[in-house]
Scaffold this active site. Structure first.
Site, PDB file in Angstrom:
ATOM      1  CE  LYS A  56     -37.978 -26.718 -38.455  1.00 19.29           C
ATOM      2  NZ  LYS A  56     -38.187 -26.397 -39.870  1.00 19.29           N
ATOM      3  CD  GLN A 100     -39.633 -27.893 -43.088  1.00 20.78           C
ATOM      4  OE1 GLN A 100     -39.852 -27.613 -41.915  1.00 20.78           O
ATOM      5  NE2 GLN A 100     -38.418 -27.853 -43.608  1.00 20.78           N
ATOM      6  CG  ASP A 123     -38.946 -20.503 -40.039  1.00 21.02           C
ATOM      7  OD1 ASP A 123     -37.960 -20.643 -39.283  1.00 21.02           O
ATOM      8  OD2 ASP A 123     -39.073 -21.139 -41.100  1.00 21.02           O
TER       9      ASP A 123
END
Length: 286
Positions: A56, A100, A123
């Site tokens: 990313k 994450q 996200d």
């Protein structure tokens, strides 16, 4: 049996998206003098998570953005992680925040996801973001489901009126992709590993989404000819959640593994960060 199977090439589309995003980022920098920033939080030292965070960060670099990497020890408490997220929420330089998944067991992951400010939830992991998306209100969708929808849109796959079967119910994949398909007027059945008569339900699917997290759990013989096959899984050996091999010459379209859904997840994350930057920096110029 179909004679025109379409390969839903996420790798190729992600490259095209990145080229367009690079132009948009350059425009932001030229107009504001500010480089958009994505903050990534990694707790612990899980090797797979480290790889994903690095990928990313590399994607940010390719489009001209900056990534700020926050790496916390595996002993981190929920309070410490919440405090870290709060600081990033309050940092005007940060346009998006990625926590994450998964985090160590002692951390309340849901509480930490929901601490991310809705404007920086690029996200699509917060309950508020999920609720807004489900109601067809503006929100950043979960990156993987949003990437799947982008792929279907690009290849002009008809969704309205189709029967979509989603196998998986995770809060960041199965549930949101079901709501996104519903919002596009599909008739949606949500299944999972404990669903009775699963093969029979899958045989009814015009669109099948494999998001159950088990290698080749969904068998090719369960899938009817000319279906649209979306495999959102990835496992050791380069296989997904669906037995894809026998399907290549008889379905209407399918995502390869690797190279299908995976690249679109990162591309959509970056795209939503750029969108956040445009909104944030655009409002500051008013």
């Amino acid at each position: 049996m179909t004679t025109t199977t379409v390969l839903l090439d996420g790798k190729a589309l992600s490259k095209r998206m990145e080229a367009e995003l690079k132009i948009r980022v350059q425009r932001i920098i030229e107009k504001t003098g500010v480089v958009p920033v994505l903050a990534t939080i990694l707790v612990g030292d899980d090797p797979s998570s480290e790889v994903y965070v690095k990928m990313k960060g590399n994607a940010c670099e390719r489009v001209g953005m900056t990534s700020v990497k926050v790496h916390l020890p595996k002993e981190t408490t929920t309070k410490e992680l919440l405090d870290t997220i709060k600081k990033l929420n309050n940092d005007d330089q940060i346009c998006g925040i990625l926590l994450q998944h998964p985090v160590p067991h002692q951390i309340d992951e849901r509480a930490c996801f929901d601490k991310i400010h809705i404007d920086k939830d690029v996200d699509g992991v917060t309950c508020l973001g999920f609720g807004r998306m489900s109601m067809n209100e503006p929100a950043y969708g979960s990156a993987t489901p949003a990437g799947i929808m982008e792929l279907l849109k690009h290849y002009q796959i008809p969704i309205a009126g189709k029967h979509a079967v989603v196998v998986g119910r995770s809060p960041i994949l199965g549930k949101p992709v079901a709501m996104m398909l519903l919002n596009e007027n599909a008739t949606v059945t949500i299944c999972h590993s404990r669903t009775n008569n699963l093969p029979e339900l899958i045989k009814q699917a015009d669109i099948i989404v494999g998001a159950v997290g088990k290698p080749e759990f969904i068998k090719a013989e369960w899938i009817k000819d000319d279906a649209i096959v979306i495999d959102a899984g990835y496992h050791k050996g380069g296989i997904g959640d669906i037995e894809l091999g026998p399907l290549a010459d008889r379905v209407a379209a399918y995502t390869p593994v690797p190279g299908g859904v995976g690249p679109m997840t990162i591309a959509k994350l970056i795209a939503q960060t750029v969108e956040s930057a445009e909104r944030k920096l655009g409002s500051s110029r008013k």
